[in-house]
Write a protein that holds these residues in place. Structure first.
Motif, PDB file in Angstrom:
ATOM      1  N   ARG A 143       7.519   3.336 -10.592  1.00 38.10           N
ATOM      2  CA  ARG A 143       7.098   3.194  -9.109  1.00 38.10           C
ATOM      3  C   ARG A 143       6.461   1.658  -9.146  1.00 38.10           C
ATOM      4  N   SER A 144       5.539   1.783 -10.117  1.00 40.17           N
ATOM      5  CA  SER A 144       4.723   0.436 -10.107  1.00 40.17           C
ATOM      6  C   SER A 144       5.559  -0.873 -10.267  1.00 40.17           C
TER       7      SER A 144
ATOM      8  N   ASP B  31       7.215  -1.417  -6.984  1.00 35.89           N
ATOM      9  CA  ASP B  31       6.013  -1.909  -6.149  1.00 35.89           C
ATOM     10  C   ASP B  31       5.728  -3.262  -6.366  1.00 35.89           C
ATOM     11  N   SER B  32       5.429  -3.654  -7.567  1.00 33.34           N
ATOM     12  CA  SER B  32       4.993  -4.866  -7.939  1.00 33.34           C
ATOM     13  C   SER B  32       5.841  -6.072  -7.277  1.00 33.34           C
TER      14      SER B  32
ATOM     15  N   GLN C 141       4.739   6.831 -12.810  1.00 29.62           N
ATOM     16  CA  GLN C 141       3.995   6.058 -12.019  1.00 29.62           C
ATOM     17  C   GLN C 141       4.477   4.290 -12.800  1.00 29.62           C
TER      18      GLN C 141
ATOM     19  N   GLU D  48      -2.665  -5.470 -16.517  1.00 29.44           N
ATOM     20  CA  GLU D  48      -3.744  -4.439 -15.823  1.00 29.44           C
ATOM     21  C   GLU D  48      -3.246  -3.227 -15.296  1.00 29.44           C
ATOM     22  N   VAL D  49      -1.992  -3.071 -14.964  1.00 23.96           N
ATOM     23  CA  VAL D  49      -1.399  -2.021 -14.390  1.00 23.96           C
ATOM     24  C   VAL D  49      -1.384  -0.990 -15.363  1.00 23.96           C
TER      25      VAL D  49
ATOM     26  N   ALA E  15       6.056 -10.124   0.783  1.00 24.87           N
ATOM     27  CA  ALA E  15       5.839 -10.786   1.946  1.00 24.87           C
ATOM     28  C   ALA E  15       5.217 -12.050   1.879  1.00 24.87           C
ATOM     29  N   ARG E  16       4.740 -12.553   0.845  1.00 28.69           N
ATOM     30  CA  ARG E  16       4.578 -14.165   0.622  1.00 28.69           C
ATOM     31  C   ARG E  16       5.344 -14.892  -0.423  1.00 28.69           C
TER      32      ARG E  16
ATOM     33  N   TYR F 239       0.893  -8.940 -13.260  1.00 33.60           N
ATOM     34  CA  TYR F 239      -0.150  -7.434 -12.923  1.00 33.60           C
ATOM     35  C   TYR F 239       0.230  -6.671 -14.160  1.00 33.60           C
TER      36      TYR F 239
ATOM     37  N   LEU G 152      -3.330   2.774 -15.644  1.00 35.74           N
ATOM     38  CA  LEU G 152      -2.368   3.845 -15.873  1.00 35.74           C
ATOM     39  C   LEU G 152      -2.952   4.884 -17.039  1.00 35.74           C
TER      40      LEU G 152
ATOM     41  N   THR H 250       5.727  -5.460  -2.944  1.00 29.93           N
ATOM     42  CA  THR H 250       4.398  -5.662  -2.353  1.00 29.93           C
ATOM     43  C   THR H 250       4.220  -7.207  -2.302  1.00 29.93           C
TER      44      THR H 250
ATOM     45  N   GLU I 183       4.745 -15.293  -3.503  1.00 34.72           N
ATOM     46  CA  GLU I 183       4.675 -14.873  -4.739  1.00 34.72           C
ATOM     47  C   GLU I 183       6.151 -14.000  -5.180  1.00 34.72           C
TER      48      GLU I 183
END
Lengths: 888, 112
Positions: free
Chosen positions: A56-57, A60-61, A53, A24-25, A67-68, A21, A29, A64, A70
């Motif tokens: 934090r990203s 988060d990356s 940001q 893109e991130v 959960a799966r 990511y 920004l 987030t 990744e």
């Protein structure tokens, strides 16, 4: 869109974002940053938001995607539960506030002091000088028969221009000018320099321009940034205006930049203030042009010129020195009367400006590094102690299924938080101590007005302490994890002998380093005490001094009556007991010398004459200073008409006529046989003219009525605080003559403080560092023994049950605690002795290996050690066998 | 029995935001939509993994748009809602609504 450079902070922070990511991130920004800025937000705040940001990203990356399937298998466990770990660390600190505070204080004091001192030292030791290619800039000095550096006589100054190794040579004469037409008359110290001065330095002016070799008019001046700011409020319109200097208008061409550091060029550093301006010299002052070097009218006797030169591209320092020495040898042969026994040398600019303070600064930097080492050992120790106390907790965690990574991370975070907090406090300490250091620093250090706190050492300290924190967290944690079963046993409180040895070793190191610092502090402290006790020859209290320079018409008439009236006016001021003038002040003033022929003694070789201090004084000078005169004092009638007279000091009398009475003898100034013989009419007590550290020199005094001078330094003896007289004094002189400036108004006490400068600076700072080292070492001893005692309580209980007395138990604790202290002191003595050579030349009348100083330092550290052991020993003595054993 | 859903909270937010954008959207516009309606600020670091996951579940579709016709303009990854995504969001909402029903604090007019 501006793309971030490959090493920008944005790129760096982006590395934290999960790879798929990232691009893109970052693009999103940056786009948003552009939008918010277009909406009118400040660049600073949008940048700050961007960084926030990004961080934090990054988190988060990973979080987030957890959960799966990744995500990053290694990073994921490092990131989850981070907040929980941070709050756990916080709880840990709150549970052991004393330990935590000790570690924080240690880190803050050590890193703060180190940062502040490094910032000061940086300006002196490592910052390049503000000239083009400063490494090729050299100063040229005459070298007298006794090896001392001396200024050049005008003829010699020109002759050295023949050197092929020097691409350009500028001559400098330090002068003071009286400024009129800008309100009350003022006196400025400046330099009168040859036209190529700024060309040799290769520095341009910050405002306007500097002058160059072929200027149409010599009546030009370039101001220092300091003068421009303080006197003219940095007004740009000043350039192009005229200033009347010594009665002659000069055009202000430009102002040098703030960073243009140019102190007074002196053989003995720091005794003269930096020039406030540079005027282009005329022929009478600084000769120009190599073509005139054969001019017989040029003075070969009076050395007053300083010379700065640039090495030619083909030359290096060694070859240039050789050539300059060869020219000097030739001059000695050509002019045996004046130039024999003289040579010349080149001194690199950095050494000329900072040579004298280099060693003290390096010494102080070394001291702070030692303090940082001690601090590191201390923090290591405190963390080790805490870890020992937490072994059961960690073992339980591991047993309950905590992974190694989790445990290690927990400990690493604690270390990191400690280091961050320590560095934050260190920043405060650095700010406070930086200002103090700048205030204390002797004026020889230079560039003090340009100093700024340098945060690089703090960053380094942060990295070091964070590393210590993390390593100390991780290494033992690995051990815990490997041996977790045995550590469950550890919950009963045994300590591993390996760790005890490590901790004792750290204490040994701390004590040894502390001894080095304490010894150094004591040596400098002793030196300063001895220097302050030195009798300078007169009472420096209640003595006010200032300078009066006559210019224009006043300088053209015989100044005697003028000074008589001025002094008479000063004596009427309430609170003034006596006032008199001399050509130069002792301690605060310049250094004038004379060469003498003694009647009835063979004349010394040219160039090998002893240098005699030379004073010209008004009547009442000896009385004002409180000097004792044997024979008679000067009278107003001593004007040379009945034969010239002089008074010599005791050192001169003793050295010149060791076996007989000096009064009645005759001497003559210089080698000119036409000079009149002068009869000694009195012998006056010695004064330490060059400052308290230099023994009295042989000195002669001539009455001012017998010669001529347009400059006096006035000394005023008051019967109250001299500061309370200054207002009346200024008013009285302004009434007497509104066009004569009162310059350099200062008390003799202030001159003395300046003279103590370097040693005072060194002793105060080494005392602070020594004290810091002592405190840290004591904390170290206390921490180690305190923790060991707590863990040995069971053993003490058993001993009590078997009949040990409380006294015996405290002895045990003392013996355990004092052993590393004693070993440390032994090693420290060796270190201190080895390093004593480094400070030898900086001390005053104190032997660097003085055994009494070593003994006192050892006693001080033993005392600190004993004090630190007091509480643990008492705790051991109060062991209640029943309580301890029942708790098993 | 309400329909079951495996949607996380963030996933639901993203789906609903996309449902509000008739043309679909890309990272910045989706986050701005969420912020405008709910006041919640979600980092791009959280948005992209979520969109990825939604795409793998077959709920959204993405394509790379042509570069913007301005200097330095970039080709963006554009997301649109698939019918299954809208269905899934509705299912999640129904699930919440079923659960909420009967809790007095959620009744219209309650002061919470």
């Amino acid at each position: 869109m501006t793309r971030p450079g490959p090493f920008s902070l944005v790129r760096l922070l982006a590395l934290g974002i999960a790879r798929p990511y990232r691009d893109e991130v970052v693009a999103d920004l940056l786009e948003e940053e552009r939008q918010t800025r277009a909406a009118g937000q400040s660049a600073l705040s949008t940048r700050a938001q961007l960084y926030g940001q990004l961080i934090r990203s990054a988190i988060d990356s990973y979080v987030t995607s957890r959960a799966r399937d990744e995500g990053n298998a290694f990073v994921r466990p490092l990131v989850t539960g981070l907040g929980a770990d941070i709050s756990a660390a916080w709880r840990q600190f709150r549970h052991r506030p004393a330990l935590c505070a000790a570690a924080l204080l240690t880190l803050a004091l050590a890193t703060g002091a180190n940062t502040a001192l490094f910032s000061v030292a940086n300006a002196v030791l490592w910052q390049p000088l503000p000239f083009s290619d400063p490494g090729r800039l050299v100063f040229l000095w005459d070298v007298g028969a006794n090896g001392s550096r001396q200024p050049l006589a005008p003829a010699r100054g020109l002759e050295f221009r023949q050197s092929h190794s020097l691409a350009g040579l500028a001559l400098i004469s330090h002068r003071s000018f009286v400024i009129t037409g800008l309100g009350p008359a003022e006196q400025w110290r400046g330099a009168s320099v040859s036209g190529n001065f700024f060309d040799v330095l290769g520095t341009a002016a910050a405002v306007g321009r500097a002058f160059h070799e072929r200027e149409l008019s010599h009546d030009v001046v370039v101001l220092s940034h300091m003068l421009w700011q303080t006197r003219f409020g940095a007004s740009e319109s000043l350039v192009g205006q005229m200033i009347t200097m010594n009665g002659r208008p000069r055009l202000v061409l430009g102002v040098m930049g703030r960073e243009f550091f140019w102190p007074a060029v002196t053989a003995d550093p720091g005794r003269v203030d930096a020039p406030m301006f540079w005027t282009m010299a005329d022929e009478s002052d600084v000769p120009e042009g190599a073509t005139r070097s054969g001019d017989p009218r040029l003075d070969r006797n009076t050395g007053y010129l300083r010379a700065v030169a640039r090495l030619a591209p083909s030359a290096d320092l060694t070859s240039a020195r050789a050539e300059v020495a060869a020219i000097a040898t030739r001059l000695a042969k050509d002019h045996p009367q004046t130039d024999a026994n003289r040579t010349a040398t080149l001194v690199p600019a950095a050494e000329q400006f900072f040579g004298a303070v280099r060693r003290p600064m390096l010494l102080l930097v070394g001291s702070t590094l030692l303090v940082v080492l001690i601090a590191a050992a201390n923090v290591a120790n405190l963390l080790l102690i805490r870890l020992t106390g937490r072994a059961p907790e960690l073992a339980v965690r591991v047993a309950l299924g905590a992974t190694a990574v989790r445990v290690i991370r927990q400990l690493a975070i604690e270390g990191l938080m400690l280091a961050l907090a320590g560095a934050a406090l260190g920043l405060i300490v650095a700010r406070l101590s930086f200002e103090t250091i700048v205030r204390l620093a002797p004026d020889t250090i230079g560039r003090l007005d340009q100093l700024a706190l340098d945060l690089r050492p703090l960053a380094l300290a942060l990295v070091v302490s964070a590393t210590i924190g993390m390593v100390l967290g991780i290494v033992p944690a690995l051990a815990v994890w490997r041996r977790n079963r045995r550590l469950i046993d550890g919950s009963r409180g045994e300590i591993s002998s390996g760790r005890t040895r490590l901790r004792d070793g750290l204490v040994v190191a701390e004590i040894a380093l502390a001894l080095v610092l304490v010894t150094g502090a004591m040596l400098f402290g002793e030196s300063l005490l001895r220097l302050r006790r030195v009798d300078v020859g007169f009472d420096p209290s209640n003595l006010l001094t200032f300078d009066i320079t006559l210019s224009g018409n006043r300088a053209n008439v015989p100044p005697g009556p003028y000074f008589d009236e001025l002094l008479a006016r000063v004596r009427t001021i309430p609170g003034v007991r006596a006032a008199a003038g001399a050509v130069t002040l002792p301690i605060g003033g310049d250094d004038f010398g004379a060469r003498l022929m003694i009647e009835g003694q063979p004349s010394p070789l040219p160039g090998a004459e002893p240098r005699i201090g030379y004073q010209i004084v008004t009547p009442g000078w000896f009385e004002t200073l409180g000097l004792h005169v044997r024979g008679r004092d000067f009278r107003a009638s001593d004007d040379g008409s009945h034969g010239a007279v002089l008074i010599v000091n005791e050192t001169f009398a003793r050295a010149t006529w060791p076996a007989s009475e000096a009064i009645g003898r005759r001497v003559r100034k210089g080698r000119n046989p036409n000079n009149p013989w002068m009869t000694v009419i009195g012998v006056v007590s010695d004064v330490r003219h060059a400052g308290p550290a230099k023994p009295p020199r042989p000195e002669i005094y001539e009455p001012y009525s017998q010669t001529s001078l347009s400059f006096v330094a006035v000394a005023v003896r008051t019967d109250r605080d001299p500061g309370s007289v200054t207002g009346d004094l200024r008013r009285a002189i302004a009434e007497f003559d509104p066009e004569v400036p009162v310059a350099g108004l200062a008390t003799m006490g202030e001159h003395l403080t300046r003279a103590y400068g370097s040693l005072r600076f060194l002793s105060i700072l080494t005392l602070v560092f020594g004290g810091l080292a002592l405190l840290l070492a004591a904390i170290g001893v206390y921490g180690v023994v305190g923790a060991a005692t707590a863990q040995r309580l069971r053993e003490f209980g058993v001993r009590t049950a078997l009949g040990a007395t409380p006294r015996r138990l405290s002895q045990l604790v003392f013996a355990h605690g004092m052993r590393p202290v004693a070993i440390g002191l032994l090693i420290g003595c060796g270190f201190a002795f080895a390093s004593s050579r480094a400070i030898g030349g900086l001390l005053f009348e104190t032997a660097p290996a003085d055994p009494r100083v070593y003994a006192s330092a050892v006693v001080v550290l033993l005392g600190a050690g004993a004090l630190a052991l007091w509480t643990p020993a008492r705790r051991a003595a109060r062991t209640d066998a029943a309580v301890v054993l029942r708790s098993e | 029995m309400p329909p079951r859903t495996g949607l996380g909270e963030l996933e639901l937010l993203v789906l609903l935001a996309l449902a509000r954008l008739p043309e679909g959207g890309y990272g910045v516009s989706i986050r701005q939509e969420i912020r405008r309606r709910t006041g919640r600020s979600i980092t791009p670091g959280a948005i992209y993994p979520t969109l990825d996951r939604l795409e793998r579940k077959g709920l959204v579709r993405s394509f790379i748009s042509d570069p913007e016709p301005i200097p330095g303009g970039r080709a963006k990854r554009h997301f649109t809602l698939r019918p299954s995504g809208l269905r899934e969001a509705r299912r999640a909402w129904t699930q919440y609504a079923t659960l909420v029903r009967g809790i007095s604090a959620f009744e219209p007019g309650s002061s919470a």
